[in-house]
Design an enzyme around this catalytic site. Structure first.
Site, short mmCIF file in Angstrom:
data_model
loop_
_atom_site.label_atom_id
_atom_site.label_comp_id
_atom_site.label_asym_id
_atom_site.label_seq_id
_atom_site.Cartn_x
_atom_site.Cartn_y
_atom_site.Cartn_z
N LYS A 22 0.84 -1.21 0.00
CA LYS A 22 0.00 0.00 0.00
C LYS A 22 0.87 1.27 0.00
O LYS A 22 0.64 2.18 -0.77
CB LYS A 22 -0.89 0.00 1.25
CG LYS A 22 -1.58 1.31 1.51
CD LYS A 22 -2.43 1.28 2.76
CE LYS A 22 -1.73 1.72 4.01
NZ LYS A 22 -1.46 3.15 4.15
N ASN A 23 1.89 1.29 0.87
CA ASN A 23 2.65 2.53 1.01
C ASN A 23 3.60 2.78 -0.16
O ASN A 23 4.20 3.84 -0.27
CB ASN A 23 3.43 2.53 2.33
CG ASN A 23 2.50 2.72 3.52
OD1 ASN A 23 1.30 2.99 3.34
ND2 ASN A 23 3.03 2.56 4.72
N CYS A 116 -4.86 12.95 12.68
CA CYS A 116 -5.65 11.72 12.65
C CYS A 116 -5.51 11.05 14.00
O CYS A 116 -4.77 11.52 14.87
CB CYS A 116 -5.26 10.83 11.49
SG CYS A 116 -3.73 9.99 11.72
N ARG A 121 -0.15 15.06 12.91
CA ARG A 121 0.71 14.67 11.79
C ARG A 121 0.96 15.90 10.91
O ARG A 121 0.27 16.14 9.92
CB ARG A 121 0.07 13.53 10.99
CG ARG A 121 -0.04 12.28 11.84
CD ARG A 121 -0.67 11.13 11.10
NE ARG A 121 0.23 10.49 10.16
CZ ARG A 121 -0.10 9.44 9.44
NH1 ARG A 121 -1.30 8.91 9.54
NH2 ARG A 121 0.76 8.89 8.60
N ASP A 307 4.30 0.76 12.07
CA ASP A 307 3.12 0.09 11.50
C ASP A 307 2.99 -1.36 11.95
O ASP A 307 2.01 -2.03 11.60
CB ASP A 307 3.15 0.16 9.96
CG ASP A 307 2.77 1.56 9.46
OD1 ASP A 307 2.35 2.39 10.28
OD2 ASP A 307 2.90 1.80 8.25
N ARG A 399 -8.61 -0.39 4.44
CA ARG A 399 -7.70 0.63 3.89
C ARG A 399 -6.36 0.00 3.52
O ARG A 399 -5.66 0.52 2.64
CB ARG A 399 -7.45 1.74 4.91
CG ARG A 399 -8.63 2.65 5.13
CD ARG A 399 -8.19 3.89 5.88
NE ARG A 399 -6.92 4.35 5.37
CZ ARG A 399 -5.95 4.86 6.12
NH1 ARG A 399 -6.11 5.02 7.40
NH2 ARG A 399 -4.81 5.25 5.57
C1 UD1 Z 1 4.21 6.88 6.30
C2 UD1 Z 1 3.32 5.68 6.11
C3 UD1 Z 1 2.68 5.25 7.43
C4 UD1 Z 1 3.75 5.06 8.51
C5 UD1 Z 1 4.65 6.29 8.59
C6 UD1 Z 1 5.83 6.08 9.54
C7 UD1 Z 1 2.56 5.98 3.83
C8 UD1 Z 1 1.44 6.20 2.91
N1 UD1 Z 1 2.31 6.00 5.13
O1 UD1 Z 1 3.38 7.97 6.72
O2 UD1 Z 1 1.99 4.01 7.20
O3 UD1 Z 1 3.12 4.86 9.75
O4 UD1 Z 1 5.20 6.59 7.29
O5 UD1 Z 1 6.60 5.00 9.11
O6 UD1 Z 1 3.67 5.73 3.41
N2 UD1 Z 1 6.51 14.49 10.58
C9 UD1 Z 1 6.77 15.81 10.87
N3 UD1 Z 1 6.66 16.72 9.86
C10 UD1 Z 1 6.30 16.37 8.60
C11 UD1 Z 1 6.07 15.02 8.31
C12 UD1 Z 1 6.17 14.11 9.33
O7 UD1 Z 1 7.10 16.16 12.00
O8 UD1 Z 1 6.22 17.25 7.72
C13 UD1 Z 1 6.63 13.48 11.65
C14 UD1 Z 1 5.36 12.68 11.86
O9 UD1 Z 1 4.43 13.34 12.69
C15 UD1 Z 1 5.91 11.41 12.49
C16 UD1 Z 1 7.25 11.24 11.77
O10 UD1 Z 1 7.59 12.53 11.25
O11 UD1 Z 1 6.15 11.61 13.86
C17 UD1 Z 1 7.24 10.24 10.64
O12 UD1 Z 1 6.11 10.48 9.82
P1 UD1 Z 1 6.13 10.23 8.26
O13 UD1 Z 1 7.27 9.34 7.90
O14 UD1 Z 1 6.03 11.54 7.55
O15 UD1 Z 1 4.77 9.47 8.05
P2 UD1 Z 1 3.97 9.46 6.70
O16 UD1 Z 1 4.93 9.60 5.58
O17 UD1 Z 1 2.81 10.37 6.78
#
Ligand code: UD1
Length: 420
Positions: A22-23, A116, A121, A307, A399
């Site tokens: 999925k990711n 969420c 996030r 995850d 999902r």
């Molecule tokens: C992706 C995955 C999700 C997984 C997550 C962490 C997808 C579609 N989803 O989500 O399943 O749980 O990685 O492995 O690939 N953060 C910030 N600022 C930002 C972005 C992120 O502070 O601009 C923080 C987030 O709150 C979190 C951490 O960084 O604490 C990691 O998040 P991130 O890797 O961005 O998660 P996603 O890419 O949204």
């Protein structure tokens, strides 16, 4: 709304094939916005999230067909640059249309995804990276509005308070492939799904080096063409199935597994005394009632995946000893704790830690799924428990797990759906 009912205590047995990740598929579908030429993506899981991304692509002007695991995409009516709230709010990953829209059309208006249930996030790292490439960014009425006359390659440091960001790395990489000159992303996410996206972009004509490491180098090109790509197997689904075998004392041959993507999980399970054997692209997992508890800390890849945290908690809740589970990516991702405790588990939350005291067995109960991986955790708990468990809000599971109910039934599980 449907609920999932599980009559627990059946040892799962047989062969099961893991679906595409999925990711990986979500950003790869978004990347097709970078070209007007046709693209074909194979091994696509039929998930609620995949279908949400296809809806967004259609709203952005693409033609997209999905048939038997194959998505064919081509240019449709005039391309739009606006991703609306009602679509983006259903799935956070849709925010990764920002980079490709900006790269291709030089403008993008994308709804902010919002928080969420697993915690706050933010998208600050996405915006920092896109800004560094020369875009003007403003926020208006819940939308990010990004414009540029020409993106230019730049040095971008993408480390945040919780480490690297998967989708921010994806977004910046997709914006940079059509920028003028060289971009260096430092503290890039190393997740296999980011590498799969990079491989797809390379097939489209992008020049990318270093993906899979914390430093990615991108030399911008003028034009990207269409490409065909097969999605990597879903390491989180594979991990969930491994645990399904362990919690039920089952015997599963799990096919379509990339062993090297599961390193941290397999290492922890070996430490716990599990019996896992690698057989040609598959994994043979025999349940073993004599496991011992282990401590877990979630970290960016190649660390233990957040995850898999909830699912691992199900296993630890019925494994003798004390396990300390520390969540370093989403410190509030513990919605499943109270539901596991309703099934008799002994788990105490202390800030970003959960202290799990393993008990002999869980007992079935009505529980509620709060998010995708919490649903998977409750399915595992229900499979292991004595008696009947009914999980409401099961749409979360759809999902991220393709056909999971049927897969479990084929392995002998007593699982069915009921109307709430
Ligand atoms: C992706 C995955 C999700 C997984 C997550 C962490 C997808 C579609 N989803 O989500 O399943 O749980 O990685 O492995 O690939 N953060 C910030 N600022 C930002 C972005 C992120 O502070 O601009 C923080 C987030 O709150 C979190 C951490 O960084 O604490 C990691 O998040 P991130 O890797 O961005 O998660 P996603 O890419 O949204």
């Amino acid at each position: 709304m449907d609920k999932l009912v599980i009559e627990g205590g059946v040892k799962l047995k047989g062969e099961v094939t893991v679906s595409g990740a999925k990711n990986a598929v979500l950003p790869i579908l978004a990347a097709t916005l970078l070209t007007d030429e046709p693209c074909v993506i194979k091994g696509v899981p039929n998930l609620r999230d995949t279908n949400s991304m296809l809806k967004i692509l259609r709203a952005l002007g693409k033609c997209a067909e999905f048939d038997k695991g194959k998505v064919s995409i081509c240019a449709g009516k005039a391309a739009s640059y606006i991703a609306e709230y009602k679509l983006v709010s259903t799935m956070r990953a849709s925010f990764c249309v920002l980079g490709p829209l900006l790269g291709k059309l030089k403008k993008a208006k994308v709804s902010l995804p919002g928080g969420c249930v697993i915690g706050v996030r933010p998208v600050d790292l996405h915006l920092k990276g896109i800004k560094a490439l020369g875009a003007d960014i403003s926020i208006d009425s819940g939308y990010v509005i990004a414009k540029t006359t020409k993106l230019k390659g730049a040095y971008v440091y993408l480390g945040g308070v919780y480490g690297s960001s998967v989708l921010a790395t994806d977004n910046v990489m997709m914006a940079a492939v059509l920028a003028k000159g060289k971009t260096i992303i430092e503290s890039a996410a190393c997740e296999p799904e980011v590498s799969d996206l990079a491989e797809f972009l390379i097939k489209m004509g992008a020049k990318i080096k270093g993906h899979g490491t914390p430093v990615i180098e991108i030399e911008g090109v003028k034009h990207l063409h269409g490409a065909t790509h097969s999605i990597i197997p879903d390491r989180i689904e594979a991990g969930t199935l491994i645990l399904a075998s362990l919690v039920t004392g089952g015997d599963l041959l799990i096919k379509n597994v990339q062993y090297q993507h599961l390193g941290s999980l397999i290492d922890k399970l070996n430490e716990a005394g599990a019996n896992l054997q690698r057989v040609d692209g598959a994994l043979h997992v025999k349940g073993n009632r004599r496991l011992k508890s282990v401590n877990i800390t979630t970290l960016p890849y190649p660390g233990f995946p957040t995850d898999m945290q909830a699912q691992m908690m199900s296993l630890m809740s019925i494994t003798p000893g004390i396990s300390v589970i520390t969540e370093k990516i989403y410190p509030d991702r513990f919605m499943h704790v109270s539901e596991l405790n309703r099934m008799g588990a002994h788990i105490q939350r202390e800030g970003p830690h959960a202290i799990v005291e393993g008990i002999k067995s869980l007992s079935g109960a009505p529980v509620m799924a709060s998010d995708l991986r919490a649903s998977a955790c409750l399915v595992l708990a229900g499979l292991a428990a004595r008696g009947k468990t009914s999980i409401s809000r099961i749409y979360h599971l759809e999902r991220g797990y393709e056909n999971i109910e049927q897969k479990l039934v084929n392995l002998g599980a007593k699982v069915w759906r009921e109307k709430e």
